[in-house]
Enzyme design. Structure first.
Site, PDB file in Angstrom:
ATOM      1  N   GLY A  16       0.824  -1.215   0.000  1.00 17.06           N
ATOM      2  CA  GLY A  16       0.000   0.000   0.000  1.00 17.06           C
ATOM      3  C   GLY A  16       0.851   1.256   0.000  1.00 17.06           C
ATOM      4  N   ALA A  19       2.715   2.838  -5.305  1.00 13.93           N
ATOM      5  CA  ALA A  19       2.438   1.912  -6.412  1.00 13.93           C
ATOM      6  C   ALA A  19       1.145   1.151  -6.163  1.00 13.93           C
ATOM      7  CB  ALA A  19       3.601   0.938  -6.584  1.00 13.93           C
ATOM      8  N   SER A  43       0.712  -3.479   5.182  1.00 10.43           N
ATOM      9  CA  SER A  43       1.056  -3.661   6.579  1.00 10.43           C
ATOM     10  C   SER A  43       1.547  -2.351   7.168  1.00 10.43           C
ATOM     11  CB  SER A  43       2.154  -4.734   6.689  1.00 10.43           C
ATOM     12  OG  SER A  43       2.701  -4.695   7.977  1.00 10.43           O
ATOM     13  N   ILE A  46       5.223  -2.161   8.178  1.00 15.37           N
ATOM     14  CA  ILE A  46       6.328  -1.993   7.216  1.00 15.37           C
ATOM     15  C   ILE A  46       6.137  -0.661   6.516  1.00 15.37           C
ATOM     16  CG2 ILE A  46       7.497  -2.991   5.199  1.00 15.37           C
ATOM     17  CD1 ILE A  46       6.191  -5.683   6.034  1.00 15.37           C
ATOM     18  N   ALA A  54       8.260  14.322  -6.565  1.00 18.16           N
ATOM     19  CA  ALA A  54       8.311  15.119  -7.789  1.00 18.16           C
ATOM     20  C   ALA A  54       7.862  14.251  -8.955  1.00 18.16           C
ATOM     21  CB  ALA A  54       9.736  15.613  -8.038  1.00 18.16           C
ATOM     22  N   LYS A  82       5.142  22.138 -11.119  1.00 13.41           N
ATOM     23  CA  LYS A  82       6.548  21.943 -11.517  1.00 13.41           C
ATOM     24  C   LYS A  82       6.668  22.182 -13.012  1.00 13.41           C
ATOM     25  CE  LYS A  82       9.983  18.206 -11.861  1.00 13.41           C
ATOM     26  NZ  LYS A  82      10.293  16.808 -11.576  1.00 13.41           N
ATOM     27  N   LEU A 339       8.513  -0.155  -7.153  1.00 12.42           N
ATOM     28  CA  LEU A 339       9.924  -0.472  -6.869  1.00 12.42           C
ATOM     29  C   LEU A 339      10.202  -1.967  -6.960  1.00 12.42           C
ATOM     30  CD1 LEU A 339      10.343   2.065  -3.934  1.00 12.42           C
ATOM     31  CD2 LEU A 339      11.210   2.291  -6.268  1.00 12.42           C
ATOM     32  N   GLY A 351      10.016   7.596 -11.155  1.00 12.23           N
ATOM     33  CA  GLY A 351       9.445   6.467 -10.411  1.00 12.23           C
ATOM     34  C   GLY A 351       7.937   6.363 -10.570  1.00 12.23           C
TER      35      GLY A 351
HETATM   36  C1  LIG Z   1      15.230   8.223  -2.528  1.00  9.21           C
HETATM   37  C2  LIG Z   1      14.085   8.099  -3.465  1.00  9.21           C
HETATM   38  C3  LIG Z   1      13.531   9.240  -4.045  1.00  9.21           C
HETATM   39  C4  LIG Z   1      12.487   9.136  -4.957  1.00  9.21           C
HETATM   40  N1  LIG Z   1      11.991  10.255  -5.540  1.00  9.21           N
HETATM   41  C5  LIG Z   1      11.032  10.138  -6.466  1.00  9.21           C
HETATM   42  C6  LIG Z   1      10.493  11.274  -7.087  1.00  9.21           C
HETATM   43  O1  LIG Z   1      10.828  12.407  -6.772  1.00  9.21           O
HETATM   44  N2  LIG Z   1       9.559  11.089  -8.041  1.00  9.21           N
HETATM   45  C7  LIG Z   1       9.128   9.853  -8.394  1.00  9.21           C
HETATM   46  O2  LIG Z   1       8.288   9.743  -9.296  1.00  9.21           O
HETATM   47  N3  LIG Z   1       9.588   8.759  -7.792  1.00  9.21           N
HETATM   48  C8  LIG Z   1      10.522   8.872  -6.841  1.00  9.21           C
HETATM   49  N4  LIG Z   1      10.975   7.757  -6.218  1.00  9.21           N
HETATM   50  C9  LIG Z   1      10.342   6.477  -6.496  1.00  9.21           C
HETATM   51  C10 LIG Z   1       9.028   6.403  -5.699  1.00  9.21           C
HETATM   52  O3  LIG Z   1       9.261   6.751  -4.361  1.00  9.21           O
HETATM   53  C11 LIG Z   1       8.452   5.011  -5.771  1.00  9.21           C
HETATM   54  O4  LIG Z   1       8.333   4.660  -7.113  1.00  9.21           O
HETATM   55  C12 LIG Z   1       7.084   4.989  -5.142  1.00  9.21           C
HETATM   56  O5  LIG Z   1       7.111   5.487  -3.835  1.00  9.21           O
HETATM   57  C13 LIG Z   1       6.516   3.600  -5.148  1.00  9.21           C
HETATM   58  O6  LIG Z   1       6.992   2.830  -4.133  1.00  9.21           O
HETATM   59  P1  LIG Z   1       6.308   1.428  -3.922  1.00  9.21           P
HETATM   60  O7  LIG Z   1       4.862   1.625  -3.633  1.00  9.21           O
HETATM   61  O8  LIG Z   1       6.693   0.536  -5.030  1.00  9.21           O
HETATM   62  O9  LIG Z   1       7.061   0.871  -2.626  1.00  9.21           O
HETATM   63  P2  LIG Z   1       6.891   1.236  -1.057  1.00  9.21           P
HETATM   64  O10 LIG Z   1       6.592   2.664  -0.845  1.00  9.21           O
HETATM   65  O11 LIG Z   1       8.111   0.678  -0.381  1.00  9.21           O
HETATM   66  O12 LIG Z   1       5.638   0.429  -0.598  1.00  9.21           O
HETATM   67  C14 LIG Z   1       5.712  -0.951  -0.347  1.00  9.21           C
HETATM   68  C15 LIG Z   1       4.442  -1.413   0.334  1.00  9.21           C
HETATM   69  O13 LIG Z   1       4.508  -2.816   0.484  1.00  9.21           O
HETATM   70  C16 LIG Z   1       4.103  -3.146   1.800  1.00  9.21           C
HETATM   71  N5  LIG Z   1       4.736  -4.396   2.190  1.00  9.21           N
HETATM   72  C17 LIG Z   1       6.044  -4.741   2.077  1.00  9.21           C
HETATM   73  N6  LIG Z   1       6.224  -5.976   2.594  1.00  9.21           N
HETATM   74  C18 LIG Z   1       5.006  -6.412   3.018  1.00  9.21           C
HETATM   75  C19 LIG Z   1       4.536  -7.593   3.651  1.00  9.21           C
HETATM   76  N7  LIG Z   1       5.363  -8.595   3.994  1.00  9.21           N
HETATM   77  N8  LIG Z   1       3.228  -7.687   3.951  1.00  9.21           N
HETATM   78  C20 LIG Z   1       2.368  -6.669   3.635  1.00  9.21           C
HETATM   79  N9  LIG Z   1       2.752  -5.532   3.050  1.00  9.21           N
HETATM   80  C21 LIG Z   1       4.052  -5.408   2.766  1.00  9.21           C
HETATM   81  C22 LIG Z   1       4.546  -1.969   2.650  1.00  9.21           C
HETATM   82  O14 LIG Z   1       3.838  -1.906   3.871  1.00  9.21           O
HETATM   83  C23 LIG Z   1       4.203  -0.830   1.710  1.00  9.21           C
HETATM   84  O15 LIG Z   1       2.838  -0.508   1.868  1.00  9.21           O
HETATM   85  C24 LIG Z   1      11.981   7.850  -5.274  1.00  9.21           C
HETATM   86  C25 LIG Z   1      12.504   6.718  -4.671  1.00  9.21           C
HETATM   87  C26 LIG Z   1      13.541   6.820  -3.774  1.00  9.21           C
HETATM   88  C27 LIG Z   1      14.097   5.579  -3.130  1.00  9.21           C
END
Ligand SMILES: Cc1cc2nc3c(=O)[nH]c(=O)nc-3n(C[C@H](O)[C@H](O)[C@H](O)COP(=O)(O)OP(=O)(O)OC[C@H]3O[C@@H](n4cnc5c(N)ncnc54)[C@H](O)[C@@H]3O)c2cc1C
Length: 506
Positions: A16, A19, A43, A46, A54, A82, A339, A351
């Site tokens: 959650g 993405a 969760s 986590i 951005a 932006k 990610l 991202g």
């Molecule tokens: C330093 C940094 C800067 C960034 N800056 C930008 C930006 O400026 N612009 C941009 O477009 N993108 C940026 N990004 C990329 C962007 O942050 C990510 O693409 C975006 O936040 C998506 O993350 P995610 O949802 O894939 O992962 P996460 O935010 O890590 O979410 C993962 C989810 O999975 C859940 N989860 C994990 N394991 C379990 C489990 N065992 N059981 C249940 N749930 C679980 C967690 O609770 C969480 O809800 C950046 C990334 C980084 C690292």
């Protein structure tokens, strides 16, 4: 068998973060309440990455798909607008340039504007390239407005994106998705079961002991890649040889001068990476992106703290990754979005776009329960191409530099880049030619801004420019320059625009 019988009946999204909730919101909007069940498992134990603050202009397409009111969305995410990214100290210490969203000048006689500019520039007769971009000029003056219906005026074509609080964005989308029927479950996934017959995902097991089955799983579990890698061992392509930064520390702070909000992201190069500055309505987001091979965490925090413009409003938040992408983002009945699919690095804010693009591809190739391999292969081919082009564009910032003042920059200067990027640089260096290939994300304007900004200097230009006499080229360039400047003069200050249309109540 009819496709009705074969429809996917249940989708489970694990994760959650941004993405997960972007995927849930889009699926809920497009599939409606009756097509199939959509469940998102997240969760609270986590944490999410929550620094994707951005964006790039393509996000407007996602907003349109959802049908959300843009002012309401900016207000609720404490967002700002932006117009581009300012790069400071990337080519050499003391240099800077803007990568604006939007054209430089206007093409003439079917020849790209920049060839005319190159010819005049080689004679020392023109203003800086960015003075021909309304987005760049307005951004530097702290101005913003949306496009107006004004015929040929550059004010008719203002491309923009947003900065926002990523946590508020995920909440906003969560409300949107849940209102449209997505079931949210709180719980940690502790086990993943594969079908022994074919290796497809069968179910995930929660800490509570509950087993959740689905036809299609979307892995949005972030860098953990719980399903696609943890359970399915899909494999990863490592790009750290060309993208050495693997860590970021983020510390938000108060704005130094709340009276002005510049509508651009700043990326300031350091001896071992770069620092971002992202202005929001209530604070400024800052982060130091660095390579752990060249600097340790304590020194990185000290450098970031030293450069904060105002009082910190949070503790240092470290994020660590390996740049690269999954060998297959879609494997059997599991699609990795966010990610879990890969990460290029935060420079150029791609991202969230890659999430949006993954969702769009999934919609276009939406499976029935039989899962045609050709659909899956097409998704994976398109995803690889998109990631690779973005990788090349970002590598360009590190490779094309005169900086050799630290081991980090010497490493970047000497690293071996992809033949495709080398060819793009060679083509530009020869006669300033730039082509957008294979529907790549970044267009000619972006490549021009960064190749020029990073100090590449073409030896020639398109000789067809010589069809026009120099005096006429000069006259036209002076006119364009003046139109851009006068257009920027009529724009309101970005801060006033926000006050009027989308000020948040914090
Ligand atoms: C330093 C940094 C800067 C960034 N800056 C930008 C930006 O400026 N612009 C941009 O477009 N993108 C940026 N990004 C990329 C962007 O942050 C990510 O693409 C975006 O936040 C998506 O993350 P995610 O949802 O894939 O992962 P996460 O935010 O890590 O979410 C993962 C989810 O999975 C859940 N989860 C994990 N394991 C379990 C489990 N065992 N059981 C249940 N749930 C679980 C967690 O609770 C969480 O809800 C950046 C990334 C980084 C690292």
């Amino acid at each position: 068998m009819s496709s009705k019988v074969n429809n996917i009946k249940k989708i489970v999204i694990v994760g959650g973060g941004t993405a997960g909730w972007m995927t849930a919101a889009a699926l809920a909007k497009v599939l409606g309440k009756n097509y199939c069940e959509i469940q998102l498992i997240e969760s609270d134990a986590i944490s999410t990455v929550s620094v994707g603050e951005a964006t790039i202009p393509q996000i407007s397409l996602f907003n349109k798909l959802l049908g959300i009111d843009e002012n309401d969305f900016v207000k609720k995410t404490k967002g700002t607008f932006k117009l581009g990214i300012e790069f400071i100290d990337w080519t050499k210490k003391g240099g800077g340039y803007m990568h604006p969203f939007g054209d430089h000048g206007t093409n003439m006689d079917a020849i790209q504007f920049h060839h005319f500019w190159l010819k005049m520039n080689q004679q020392g007769k023109v203003a800086d390239l960015e003075d021909y971009s309304l987005a760049a000029v307005a951004a530097r003056q702290g101005k913003f407005m949306r496009s107006q219906n004004m015929g040929n005026s550059p004010l008719s074509n203002i491309n923009y994106a947003f900065h926002f609080d990523a946590t508020l964005y995920a909440q906003y989308l969560r409300n949107f998705a849940v209102e449209r029927g997505v079931n949210r479950s709180e719980g940690k996934v502790v086990d993943v079961c594969l079908r022994s017959s074919d290796g497809f995902l069968d179910s995930v097991m929660l800490e509570s002991g509950e087993r959740v089955e689905a036809d299609l799983f979307v892995d949005c579990s972030g860098f953990k890649a719980l399903l696609i890698e943890g359970a399915m061992k899909t494999g990863f392509i490592d790009w750290s040889d060309v993208l050495p930064c693997d860590t970021a520390v983020a510390i938000p702070c108060k704005a130094k001068d709340p009276a002005i909000i510049y509508p651009f992201t700043q990326a300031k190069a350091q001896k071992t990476g770069w620092i971002w500055r992202i202005p929001l309505q209530h604070r400024v987001g800052n982060g130091y992106v660095y390579s752990s091979k060249f600097i340790n965490d304590d020194d990185a925090v000290a450098i970031l703290k030293d450069q904060l413009e105002g009082e910190p409003v949070g503790e240092p938040n470290f994020l660590r990754w390996k740049t690269g992408m999954r060998k297959k983002s879609w494997n059997k009945n599991c699609v990795a979005i966010g990610l879990s699919a890969g990460f290029v690095e935060p420079l150029e804010s791609t991202g969230l776009h890659l999430i949006q693009s993954g969702i769009a591809k999934l919609m276009g190739l939406f499976p029935h329960n039989g899962f045609d391999q050709i659909d899956i292969d097409t998704y994976n081919n398109q995803t690889s191409t998109e990631f690779e082009y973005i990788r090349d564009f970002i590598v360009l910032h590190y490779k094309a530099t005169d900086r050799d003042d630290s081991p980090f920059w010497r490493h970047c200067q000497n690293m071996e880049i992809s033949p495709r990027l080398q060819a793009k640089m060679d083509l530009y260096n020869a006669n300033g030619r730039i082509y957008r290939q294979d529907a790549e994300l970044f267009n000619e304007t972006s490549w021009l801004a960064v190749m020029h900004g990073q100090g590449l200097k073409p030896k020639g230009y398109n000789p067809l420019v010589d069809v026009m006499v120099d005096a006429e080229i000069e006259r036209r360039l002076t006119h364009i320059h003046s139109v851009i400047s006068k257009s920027a003069d009529t724009m309101p200050m970005h801060k006033d625009f926000i006050e009027k249309y989308c000020k948040s109540n914090f």
